[in-house]
Design an enzyme around this catalytic site. Structure first.
Site: not given
Length: 338
Positions: A15, A141, A192, A259, A282, A284
């Protein structure tokens, strides 16, 4: 309106690199600050960041460095680090003489930790005199880095700052709007990712597109619940910003979202406990869950979708259920006090 003479982006992941590429469309003096010397050299010499963006070519004039001593000389500093690294990153920048002369644009999504709070509240303590704004939008991204059409919301308590940043980032294919509701944008940017986990699980369980669309409506209600508790949503129209409904739809519907992908893979997993233990990428939303539960408890809120996702992802916090159901979405939709 004046342009920033130079722009720094702090954070060399996918990002951060894509935001540096975006900023470089309108500014000839953009530098990406990162910790990895090898990636910095790759960006300088090859104009790629293969680890995070594959073979996408970055702007020829984009610079990269690991030398934080010069970051204080940049008029606009975009922060694009993972949420868990936010506090340490701001403290580190503070040791390199960041001041009121540097405008900060926070592109990190999530909550500050220990104690759980909004990034804007943490910045009041760490960098109280620096002009600050927040960047949230439906932005994958790789699409940003490819210079594909996109949009974002820029929020600041100082609307002149928001307008100046928007002016510097906008182009024929990148649309921005501005808002003074920094709370709703921060809440939406964090929640979100959690709703995207549920969307992925619903997809894996073949709940159907009707259920996923209904999830969007219910999720917007839960965003409004927490935002109002934290002082946001002064206008109901704030929920319609690109950085709220736009980012929510993108994150929940795209398997390009980490996600949603995580939720889908959890949903199809035969051994969910093992899956959760071994999943190293990862996510978030997973990081944000425990922090959101702190806020739900603190403000005595009823947010059934968040609670249900938590029961699947962190079952030692909330007793695990047999599986994700449609019940939490229905509970939220029945509310008419939002």
């Amino acid at each position: 309106m004046n342009k920033f003479k130079n722009i720094a982006v702090y954070g060399g992941g996918s990002f951060g690199t894509s935001l540096a590429s975006l900023a470089a469309q309108n500014c000839n003096n953009v530098t990406l600050f990162l910790r990895d010397e090898a990636i910095a050299k790759e960006i300088l010499h090859n104009k790629t960041n293969v680890k995070y963006l594959g073979d996408i070519k970055l702007p020829a004039h984009l610079q990269a460095t690991t030398n934080l001593d010069i970051i204080k000389d940049f008029e606009l500093i975009i922060i694009a680090v993972p949420s868990y690294a936010f506090d340490d990153s701001i403290k580190l920048l503070k040791t390199h003489s960041i001041s009121k002369d540097n405008t900060l644009l926070i592109a990190t999504k999530g909550f500050a930790r220990n104690p759980t709070t909004l990034f804007s509240d943490r910045l009041k303590t760490l960098l109280p005199h620096s002009p600050t704004a927040f960047f949230v939008g439906p932005n994958l991204a790789k699409e940003l880095a490819k210079n594909l059409p996109a949009s974002a919301s820029i929020a600041s308590l100082d609307i002149d700052i928001a307008n100046k940043i928007a002016y510097n980032l906008s182009s024929k294919i990148f649309t921005t709007n501005v808002s003074s509701d920094i709370v709703t944008l921060q809440v939406a940017g964090a929640l979100k990712n959690i709703f995207a986990i549920k969307s992925g699980i619903d997809l894996a369980r073949k709940q159907g597109e009707n259920a996923r669309a209904t999830l969007i409506v219910a999720a917007l209600k839960e965003i409004a619940i927490l935002s109002k508790a934290l002082g946001g949503m002064q206008k109901n129209s704030d929920i319609l910003l690109e950085g709220v409904v736009g980012d929510l739809v993108l994150t929940c519907y795209s398997l390009g979202s980490r996600n949603t992908k995580f939720g889908y893979e959890l949903g199809i997993s035969s051994d969910k406990k093992q899956f959760l233990q071994e999943y190293k990428e990862l996510v978030e939303g997973r990081e944000a869950l425990k922090l959101v539960l702190d806020l739900i408890k603190k403000y005595n809120l009823h947010m059934p979708i968040i609670s249900e996702v938590a029961s699947c992802v962190i079952p030692y916090v909330i007793p695990a259920k047999a599986g994700m159901t449609y019940e939490s979405t229905q509970q939220c939709l029945r509310r008419n006090d939002i």
